[in-house]
Design a protein around this motif. Structure first.
Motif: not given
Length: 307
Positions: A223-227, A197-202, A236-241, A204-210
């Motif tokens: 999670t890897v990275h943080q956007y 999973w890609l990390g998102v800034e803390p 990042l997804v398109a790059a396969g990360e 953001a509502a996306n983080m609550a889903v994780l």
């Protein structure tokens, strides 16, 4: 089933503020009066509308349906009030804070229309992350702020004294994966995807889903990275990360090369709402007008057009 529609507005106040005491403060009546109105409404409806918990009051499914009816009544009253006041009298500056996807897709495209409709009304937008917006809001540098929450966690934290929250839009979360990496979503185990999973800034509502997925699956989801920006996540997804959870609005009008956007059961929805200070202290016609325009624009937006 006959019921007094005024009691629906009491239920709506409880739904927004999270409890009887806060609703009484908003409505400027006693807590016992709020409780009495709720009891009468439940008797009229023939069903329980509220579950009272140590953390506040939670609406039952029947209560949610009733609160939605209360919103329609409130919306009709606001429209009537605006029409009676006359468009020419709506003048002033209203500063609204919000996040990128809502501002870009729902608000900004309507600004020319609103400017023509209300030439004396200035709507100033401030885009930032949730902590910064709420800081400005508490300092009264913003008149209202559009907030996002994972739908399963929205309403769990009571609002600060004097704040009210009006629902604007609920939209589905999407799973974004590298193109062709998932052949099917049937019986998909979200805790065992082929990519991290890609990390998102803390904030953001996306983080609550994780967090919700970690809790529901019991899996150790790393999670890897943080956007912060959805464009970064898509790159990042398109790059396969990795894979990402993205709200529907954020994908509107965005190039989606080399990624697949999937509807997956269990992801839930993002709840978008407008926070403002109690409009009864004192009434602000410009702010009421902007709140109505935001509700109408959100209601007209079709999230199903994004796939």
């Amino acid at each position: 089933m006959e019921m007094d529609p005024r009691r629906l507005l009491v239920l709506l106040a409880v739904a927004r503020t999270g409890g009887v005491l806060a609703a009484a403060d908003e409505l400027r009546i006693t807590p016992s009066a709020v409780s009495q109105q709720l009891t009468k409404l439940e008797n009229e409806a023939g069903q329980a509308l509220l579950l009272r918990t140590p953390k506040g009051s939670v609406l039952t499914p029947a209560g949610l349906a009733m609160a939605e009816a209360g919103e329609e009544i409130e919306r009709a009253l606001n429209v009537a009030r605006s029409r009676m006041q006359g468009q020419a009298e709506v003048a002033g500056v209203v500063r609204v804070g919000g996040f990128t996807s809502f501002m870009r897709t729902v608000v900004i495209p309507r600004l020319p229309e609103w400017r023509e409709q209300y030439p004396q009304l200035q709507i100033q937008l401030v885009e930032d992350d949730f902590p910064a917006l709420m800081r400005l809001f508490r300092q009264r540098q913003l008149d209202a702020v559009v907030v996002e929450q994972d739908s399963t966690t929205s309403g769990q934290r009571p609002l600060a004294a004097g704040m009210v929250e009006e629902p604007l839009l609920d939209e589905p979360w999407k799973l974004v994966v590298p193109a062709g990496s998932l052949l099917t979503t049937d019986n998909l185990d979200l805790s065992r995807l082929p990519l991290p999973w890609l990390g998102v800034e803390p904030s953001a509502a996306n983080m609550a889903v994780l967090g919700r997925l970690r809790h529901s699956t019991g899996a150790h989801i790393e999670t890897v990275h943080q956007y912060q920006d959805t464009l970064t996540a898509l790159a990042l997804v398109a790059a396969g990360e990795g894979v990402a959870i993205v709200p529907t609005l954020a994908l509107t009008g965005v190039v989606q090369d080399q990624v697949d956007i999937l509807d997956v059961p269990g992801l839930g929805t993002r709840h978008i709402a407008l926070r403002r200070f109690d409009r009864r202290r004192p009434t602000s016609l410009p702010l009421d007008t902007v709140a109505r325009l935001l509700r109408e624009s959100a209601a007209a937006f079709d999230t199903r057009s994004v796939s």
